[in-house]
Design a protein around this motif. Structure first.
Motif, PDB file in Angstrom:
ATOM      1  N   ASP A  20     -69.546 -28.892  -2.349  1.00 15.99           N
ATOM      2  CA  ASP A  20     -70.771 -28.347  -1.538  1.00 15.99           C
ATOM      3  C   ASP A  20     -72.101 -29.310  -2.316  1.00 15.99           C
ATOM      4  N   ILE A  53     -75.926 -22.285  15.816  1.00 12.70           N
ATOM      5  CA  ILE A  53     -74.758 -22.533  14.799  1.00 12.70           C
ATOM      6  C   ILE A  53     -73.948 -23.673  15.265  1.00 12.70           C
ATOM      7  N   SER A  70     -62.647 -19.226   5.156  1.00 13.31           N
ATOM      8  CA  SER A  70     -63.972 -19.626   4.597  1.00 13.31           C
ATOM      9  C   SER A  70     -64.773 -19.952   5.931  1.00 13.31           C
ATOM     10  N   LYS A  73     -66.106 -16.494   7.256  1.00 19.93           N
ATOM     11  CA  LYS A  73     -67.115 -16.266   6.373  1.00 19.93           C
ATOM     12  C   LYS A  73     -68.338 -16.950   6.535  1.00 19.93           C
ATOM     13  N   TRP A  74     -68.549 -18.444   6.546  1.00 18.44           N
ATOM     14  CA  TRP A  74     -69.521 -19.141   6.956  1.00 18.44           C
ATOM     15  C   TRP A  74     -70.050 -18.608   8.329  1.00 18.44           C
ATOM     16  N   ARG A  76     -70.048 -15.839   9.873  1.00 17.46           N
ATOM     17  CA  ARG A  76     -70.651 -14.775   9.659  1.00 17.46           C
ATOM     18  C   ARG A  76     -71.938 -14.598   8.936  1.00 17.46           C
ATOM     19  N   LYS A  77     -72.177 -15.579   8.187  1.00 11.92           N
ATOM     20  CA  LYS A  77     -73.313 -15.683   7.264  1.00 11.92           C
ATOM     21  C   LYS A  77     -74.473 -16.533   8.427  1.00 11.92           C
ATOM     22  N   LYS A  78     -73.957 -17.315   8.876  1.00 16.49           N
ATOM     23  CA  LYS A  78     -74.962 -18.212   9.857  1.00 16.49           C
ATOM     24  C   LYS A  78     -75.288 -17.385  11.112  1.00 16.49           C
ATOM     25  N   ALA A  80     -75.659 -13.992  10.871  1.00 18.37           N
ATOM     26  CA  ALA A  80     -76.448 -13.038  10.612  1.00 18.37           C
ATOM     27  C   ALA A  80     -77.994 -13.672  10.496  1.00 18.37           C
ATOM     28  N   LYS A  81     -78.232 -15.246  10.200  1.00 16.69           N
ATOM     29  CA  LYS A  81     -79.401 -15.661   9.915  1.00 16.69           C
ATOM     30  C   LYS A  81     -79.950 -16.235  11.051  1.00 16.69           C
ATOM     31  N   HIS A  82     -79.060 -16.804  12.248  1.00 18.20           N
ATOM     32  CA  HIS A  82     -79.589 -17.607  13.160  1.00 18.20           C
ATOM     33  C   HIS A  82     -79.404 -16.711  14.365  1.00 18.20           C
TER      34      HIS A  82
END
Length: 108
Positions: A20, A53, A70, A73-74, A76-78, A80-82
């Motif tokens: 990363d 996204i 992964s 998970k990625w 879900r995070k994006k 929640a943010k966008h």
């Protein structure tokens, strides 16, 4: 197989080889080609969170190499943010009292 075990017939992936570069790039080369200003420009142009996204996925060098877990998970995070989601409730006396109590319990 020299080790005596059989390899699974399906494709298996793991994230051990992924690097990363966003965390260590300090403005140099990155795995994600879109920066925060470009993402804000997309949002201000009226693009929905899910479309943002999709753009992030298409501009990521490492997304397709990640495992299914992964990737989920990625996403879900994006999301929640966008693409935040919320539910509108009708304002009742009880819901207003509950909101004021959670905001300032000392005043109620």
């Amino acid at each position: 197989d020299e080790e005596g075990g059989e390899k699974p017939s399906g494709e298996t992936r793991d994230n051990r080889t992924l690097v990363d570069r966003n965390a260590t790039s300090r403005g140099k080369e990155c795995s994600q080609k879109l920066g925060s200003t470009e993402i804000q420009n997309l949002k201000s142009a009226g693009m929905s969170g899910h479309d943002v996204i999709k753009e992030l996925i298409s501009n990521s060098e490492t997304f397709k190499q990640k495992t299914e877990y992964s990737q989920a998970k990625w996403l879900r995070k994006k999301a929640a943010k966008h693409a935040p989601q919320f539910a509108c409730e009708s304002a009742t006396a009880f819901s207003l009292c509950r909101a004021y109590f959670h905001k300032e319990p000392a005043k109620t």
